[in-house]
Design a protein around this motif. Structure first.
Motif, PDB file in Angstrom:
ATOM      1  N   GLU A 263       0.844  -1.191   0.000  1.00 43.61           N
ATOM      2  CA  GLU A 263       0.000   0.000   0.000  1.00 43.61           C
ATOM      3  C   GLU A 263       0.872   1.230   0.000  1.00 43.61           C
ATOM      4  N   LEU A 264       0.476   2.205  -0.792  1.00 44.84           N
ATOM      5  CA  LEU A 264       1.207   3.458  -0.836  1.00 44.84           C
ATOM      6  C   LEU A 264       0.247   4.551  -0.393  1.00 44.84           C
ATOM      7  N   SER A 265       0.627   5.320   0.615  1.00 41.88           N
ATOM      8  CA  SER A 265      -0.245   6.383   1.104  1.00 41.88           C
ATOM      9  C   SER A 265       0.508   7.693   1.119  1.00 41.88           C
ATOM     10  N   ALA A 266      -0.248   8.765   1.081  1.00 45.42           N
ATOM     11  CA  ALA A 266       0.339  10.092   1.151  1.00 45.42           C
ATOM     12  C   ALA A 266       0.031  10.675   2.509  1.00 45.42           C
ATOM     13  N   SER A 267       1.019  11.295   3.107  1.00 46.16           N
ATOM     14  CA  SER A 267       0.794  12.010   4.361  1.00 46.16           C
ATOM     15  C   SER A 267       1.732  13.205   4.356  1.00 46.16           C
ATOM     16  N   PRO A 268       1.503  14.180   5.224  1.00 42.29           N
ATOM     17  CA  PRO A 268       2.429  15.313   5.251  1.00 42.29           C
ATOM     18  C   PRO A 268       3.843  14.901   5.622  1.00 42.29           C
ATOM     19  N   ASP A 269       4.017  13.728   6.232  1.00 44.53           N
ATOM     20  CA  ASP A 269       5.362  13.255   6.537  1.00 44.53           C
ATOM     21  C   ASP A 269       6.078  12.729   5.303  1.00 44.53           C
ATOM     22  N   GLY A 270       5.310  12.535   4.245  1.00 42.85           N
ATOM     23  CA  GLY A 270       5.932  12.004   3.046  1.00 42.85           C
ATOM     24  C   GLY A 270       5.123  10.836   2.519  1.00 42.85           C
ATOM     25  N   LEU A 271       5.719  10.131   1.569  1.00 46.57           N
ATOM     26  CA  LEU A 271       5.059   8.932   1.049  1.00 46.57           C
ATOM     27  C   LEU A 271       5.256   7.795   2.046  1.00 46.57           C
ATOM     28  N   ARG A 272       4.203   7.095   2.348  1.00 52.76           N
ATOM     29  CA  ARG A 272       4.348   5.974   3.285  1.00 52.76           C
ATOM     30  C   ARG A 272       4.064   4.679   2.546  1.00 52.76           C
ATOM     31  N   ILE A 273       4.981   3.748   2.704  1.00 58.03           N
ATOM     32  CA  ILE A 273       4.850   2.453   2.050  1.00 58.03           C
ATOM     33  C   ILE A 273       4.575   1.422   3.127  1.00 58.03           C
ATOM     34  N   ARG A 274       3.598   0.562   2.869  1.00 58.42           N
ATOM     35  CA  ARG A 274       3.373  -0.552   3.766  1.00 58.42           C
ATOM     36  C   ARG A 274       3.487  -1.816   2.931  1.00 58.42           C
ATOM     37  N   ARG A 275       4.313  -2.727   3.352  1.00 53.17           N
ATOM     38  CA  ARG A 275       4.485  -3.929   2.549  1.00 53.17           C
ATOM     39  C   ARG A 275       4.684  -5.134   3.442  1.00 53.17           C
ATOM     40  N   GLY A 276       4.433  -6.300   2.885  1.00 58.78           N
ATOM     41  CA  GLY A 276       4.703  -7.520   3.638  1.00 58.78           C
ATOM     42  C   GLY A 276       3.448  -8.331   3.866  1.00 58.78           C
ATOM     43  N   LEU A 277       3.570  -9.626   3.625  1.00 63.34           N
ATOM     44  CA  LEU A 277       2.438 -10.526   3.829  1.00 63.34           C
ATOM     45  C   LEU A 277       2.496 -11.103   5.236  1.00 63.34           C
ATOM     46  N   THR A 278       3.663 -11.642   5.613  1.00 64.80           N
ATOM     47  CA  THR A 278       3.808 -12.228   6.943  1.00 64.80           C
ATOM     48  C   THR A 278       4.461 -11.234   7.893  1.00 64.80           C
ATOM     49  N   SER A 279       5.599 -10.669   7.501  1.00 66.46           N
ATOM     50  CA  SER A 279       6.195  -9.597   8.302  1.00 66.46           C
ATOM     51  C   SER A 279       5.776  -8.281   7.688  1.00 66.46           C
ATOM     52  N   VAL A 280       5.310  -7.383   8.513  1.00 60.81           N
ATOM     53  CA  VAL A 280       4.826  -6.108   7.987  1.00 60.81           C
ATOM     54  C   VAL A 280       5.882  -5.049   8.221  1.00 60.81           C
ATOM     55  N   GLU A 281       6.189  -4.305   7.186  1.00 62.44           N
ATOM     56  CA  GLU A 281       7.146  -3.214   7.333  1.00 62.44           C
ATOM     57  C   GLU A 281       6.553  -1.937   6.788  1.00 62.44           C
ATOM     58  N   HIS A 282       6.944  -0.852   7.399  1.00 66.67           N
ATOM     59  CA  HIS A 282       6.560   0.452   6.890  1.00 66.67           C
ATOM     60  C   HIS A 282       7.802   1.215   6.500  1.00 66.67           C
ATOM     61  N   GLN A 283       7.642   2.116   5.560  1.00 63.59           N
ATOM     62  CA  GLN A 283       8.763   2.960   5.177  1.00 63.59           C
ATOM     63  C   GLN A 283       8.221   4.334   4.825  1.00 63.59           C
ATOM     64  N   THR A 284       8.912   5.360   5.287  1.00 62.49           N
ATOM     65  CA  THR A 284       8.486   6.711   4.981  1.00 62.49           C
ATOM     66  C   THR A 284       9.509   7.367   4.081  1.00 62.49           C
ATOM     67  N   LEU A 285       9.051   7.998   3.007  1.00 62.32           N
ATOM     68  CA  LEU A 285       9.945   8.739   2.121  1.00 62.32           C
ATOM     69  C   LEU A 285       9.628  10.220   2.293  1.00 62.32           C
ATOM     70  N   PRO A 286      10.484  10.964   3.005  1.00 60.59           N
ATOM     71  CA  PRO A 286      10.184  12.375   3.240  1.00 60.59           C
ATOM     72  C   PRO A 286      10.074  13.132   1.923  1.00 60.59           C
ATOM     73  N   PRO A 287       9.182  14.105   1.849  1.00 58.14           N
ATOM     74  CA  PRO A 287       8.839  14.706   0.554  1.00 58.14           C
ATOM     75  C   PRO A 287       9.991  15.392  -0.151  1.00 58.14           C
ATOM     76  N   GLY A 288      10.758  16.205   0.552  1.00 55.96           N
ATOM     77  CA  GLY A 288      11.777  16.977  -0.142  1.00 55.96           C
ATOM     78  C   GLY A 288      12.924  16.144  -0.675  1.00 55.96           C
ATOM     79  N   ARG A 289      12.956  14.874  -0.321  1.00 58.04           N
ATOM     80  CA  ARG A 289      14.134  14.094  -0.654  1.00 58.04           C
ATOM     81  C   ARG A 289      13.981  13.262  -1.904  1.00 58.04           C
ATOM     82  N   ILE A 290      12.834  13.322  -2.527  1.00 62.84           N
ATOM     83  CA  ILE A 290      12.668  12.489  -3.718  1.00 62.84           C
ATOM     84  C   ILE A 290      13.259  13.245  -4.901  1.00 62.84           C
ATOM     85  N   GLN A 291      14.279  12.650  -5.509  1.00 60.72           N
ATOM     86  CA  GLN A 291      15.053  13.336  -6.533  1.00 60.72           C
ATOM     87  C   GLN A 291      14.576  13.047  -7.933  1.00 60.72           C
TER      88      GLN A 291
END
Lengths: 167, 475
Positions: B238-266
């Motif tokens: 799942e890819l979501s947008a928040s003011p913190d940046g793009l948030r990625i949620r992935r994983g079927l058995t182990s769940v991980e999140h990742q945040t990509l801060p907005p100003g850093r996407i090149q």
């Protein structure tokens, strides 16, 4: 028409270009001469011993041809190096067979290196390298006098600070 | 001079200096791994002549030692939140104190590996500027506690009151596990492997060697295992947008999140291998500055759309750059002479631009479209080899920081290239002056009283490079 367009791309006319020192060509030709001499001697001796004195002429001739050809190419390449400082960016252009121009805005410079190996020092030359956040940015200028390189570095650093924008 | 009413004083920020422990079940997860490894090592030795008495004692010993290690390391691990940083004290034998400053926090995410997830536990992973990802880990806490701690850390990092709730997220796209399975199965490696297995099976059976056919089993396993791994790693993406940046949620058995801060996407890279063209799937990767995009299980850490439709791609680019559709920019196709150098691929080489981004495409086996915001241009180059010289062509390259994105307009006419280079430099300069880089944490408007503004979204935190005019910040 195509030739002048290529010139316009790699050596824009509306810019004040500075060449690099001709001592760069002397430095490179010296290295080439040493390498060719070593090949000629080693090859000549080897062939002479293995196959007979007449055969020693082949590596010597090959080394001579290589030296001659390299001499000309080195000269052309050195003359093709040029750089220009504009108001907001630096241009570096070089190359005869593989032509190349890079435009680096001052605000994007991360750090500047001035280097001089032992051979370069013998010829009183230095190399200046600009680094941005991209490893591909190949903004290096060889063949500058160390004093010029230091002055350029200080100017670029000051301009870089002034224009600094975040990544 | 201001006629606005003076803001009410903010409620006092509590000093949270009492050290907290992690959840008591933590030793179960920490010690378990070590214990299992040791136990299986012993088991392997004993497998030929099992001595059950010894095994029983060994098992008991391993449990005791594992539990002791786990309990000890748990007892001595504590964390506390001070005014400006998070302190973590760890260590049973070697004591270590780690200090994570709030203003160096780039992202805070909650991750749930498989075993802790079964128990409802989670681990907190912090991405610190200039630090190793492994340094900022705090595990394990109950999931609601971990989420609350994350909210506090994010609020502190943004300079807001610690009780400010997390910013709301808006779901941009979701990739069901079925589509990921289909995409992985249609990769050339998998298809090639399966084809080879089928051929081998047919040949051995025809030759009347049924036993040799059994060798196909480990081969199939070797093909199936990466598929299974890939699907469980990406899982319900799942890819979501928040003011913190793009948030990625992935994983079927182990769940991980990742945040990509907005100003850093090149920059952005859209890829489409040959087979996916029939189904209309794309894959989108981003360059993120300050994060290592090292490969993990064959996937880059900066994949925002592992498998998506053209509409998903448009959603992402619209969110990131305000551009509607990189496929819809006005294209400048490669000149005819380029066909000498790329007989088939020349048709797919083009470039285009709009107000915000530069787009370059190339490749026919894998179509690649690179999207680079003008504001993130590092340098502009042009290159010409001897063959290109004969044809009057040159490459124009727009450089961005290291990552999967390479924006190269290949084989352009030299006259066109001569115009493109200074134009791009000018555009980059204009837009870099307007963009604000990585100040996404600092509110654009003066801080409002803590009572009125709820989620972070209301404090007007900027979202990185966008087309809307920014308030003048740097001179």
């Amino acid at each position: 028409m195509t030739a002048t367009s290529a010139e316009q791309l790699f050596v824009p006319g509306d810019v004040t270009w500075r060449p690099v020192e001709s001592a760069l060509a002397k430095l490179r030709r010296t290295v080439l001469a040493v390498v060719c001499a070593v090949v000629a001697v080693a090859g000549g001796v080897g062939m002479g011993v293995l196959l007979g004195p007449g055969w020693a002429a082949i590596p010597v001739a090959a080394a001579l041809v290589a030296f001659g050809w390299g001499y000309v190419l080195i000269g052309r390449n050195q003359r093709s190096w040029r750089y220009a400082e504009r108001a907001e960016d630096l241009l570096v252009s070089h190359g005869v067979m593989f032509r190349n121009i890079v435009v680096v805005p001052y605000g994007r410079m991360q750090y500047i290196d001035v280097q001089a190996g032992p051979l370069a020092r013998m010829f009183d030359l230095a190399v200046i390298e600009l680094h941005t956040a991209t490893p591909d940015t190949d903004a290096r200028i060889p063949g500058l006098r160390p004093a010029d390189a230091a002055r350029l570095r200080d100017r670029l650093a000051a301009l870089g600070n002034a224009a600094a924008s975040g990544l | 001079m201001s006629t606005a009413p003076a803001p009410e004083p903010a409620p006092p920020v509590p000093a949270e200096v009492e050290p907290q422990r992690l959840h008591p079940l933590t030793p179960l997860f920490r010690g378990l791994g070590v214990a299992l490894v040791v136990f299986f090592g012993i088991l392997r030795d004993q497998i030929t002549h099992p001595d059950f008495g010894f095994l029983g004692i060994a098992a008991g010993g391993v449990v005791v030692v594992g539990a002791g290690y786990g309990l000890g390391s748990w007892w001595f691990t504590r964390y506390r939140l001070t005014d400006d940083s998070l302190h973590i004290d760890t260590g049973l034998v070697m004591r270590r104190n780690r200090v994570l400053r709030y203003d160096r926090l780039q992202a805070v995410d909650v991750a749930q590996p498989l075993v802790p997830r079964i128990f409802g536990m989670a681990e907190l992973r912090m991405d610190v500027a200039g630090g190793d990802k492994r340094e900022g880990r705090l595990g394990y806490l109950r999931l609601p506690d971990a989420q609350a701690l994350r909210a506090r850390l994010l609020a502190r990092a943004a300079g807001l009151h610690p009780d400010t709730p997390t910013a709301p997220e808006r779901l941009l796209l979701a990739v069901p596990a079925g589509r990921i399975l289909g995409a992985t199965m249609s990769s050339s490696a998998v298809l090639g492997g399966l084809l080879a297995a089928v051929v081998y099976l047919a040949v051995t059976l025809k030759l009347g060697q049924p036993l040799a056919a059994l060798a196909v089993v480990p081969w199939i396993l070797g093909v199936v295992t990466p598929i299974v791994r890939n699907v469980t790693y990406l899982g319900q993406f799942e890819l979501s947008a928040s003011p913190d940046g793009l948030r990625i949620r992935r994983g079927l058995t182990s769940v991980e999140h990742q945040t990509l801060p907005p100003g850093r996407i090149q920059g952005l890279s859209i890829k489409q291998p040959l087979l996916w063209r029939t189904v209309g799937w794309f894959r989108v990767e981003v360059d993120v500055a300050g994060m290592s995009t090292k490969k993990k299980d064959g996937e880059s850490a900066a994949v925002v759309v592992p498998v998506g439709t053209a509409r998903d791609v448009a959603t992402v680019t619209r969110h990131l750059f305000g551009t509607v559709d990189p496929f819809a920019v006005r294209r400048h196709p490669a000149p005819r002479q380029a066909r000498w150098l790329r007989p088939i691929g020349a048709r797919y080489c083009w470039w285009g631009l709009d107000d915000v981004v530069f787009v370059a495409a190339q490749g026919w086996l894998t179509r690649t479209i690179s999207v680079v915001p003008h504001a993130k241009t590092q340098s502009v180059r042009a290159e010409q080899g001897p063959l290109q010289r004969l044809l009057g062509l040159a490459d124009v390259i727009v450089d961005t920081p290291q990552g999967p994105v390479r924006a190269v307009a290949v084989h352009r006419d030299v006259a066109e290239a001569a115009a493109m280079v200074p134009a791009q430099v000018r555009r980059a300069h204009e837009l870099a002056a307007r963009a604000t880089g990585d100040q996404w944490m600092r509110p654009a408007a003066p801080a409002r009283p803590a009572g009125s503004a709820g989620p972070h979204a209301d404090t007007g935190r900027r979202r990185g490079p966008s087309n809307s005019p920014q308030p003048p910040d740097i001179g």
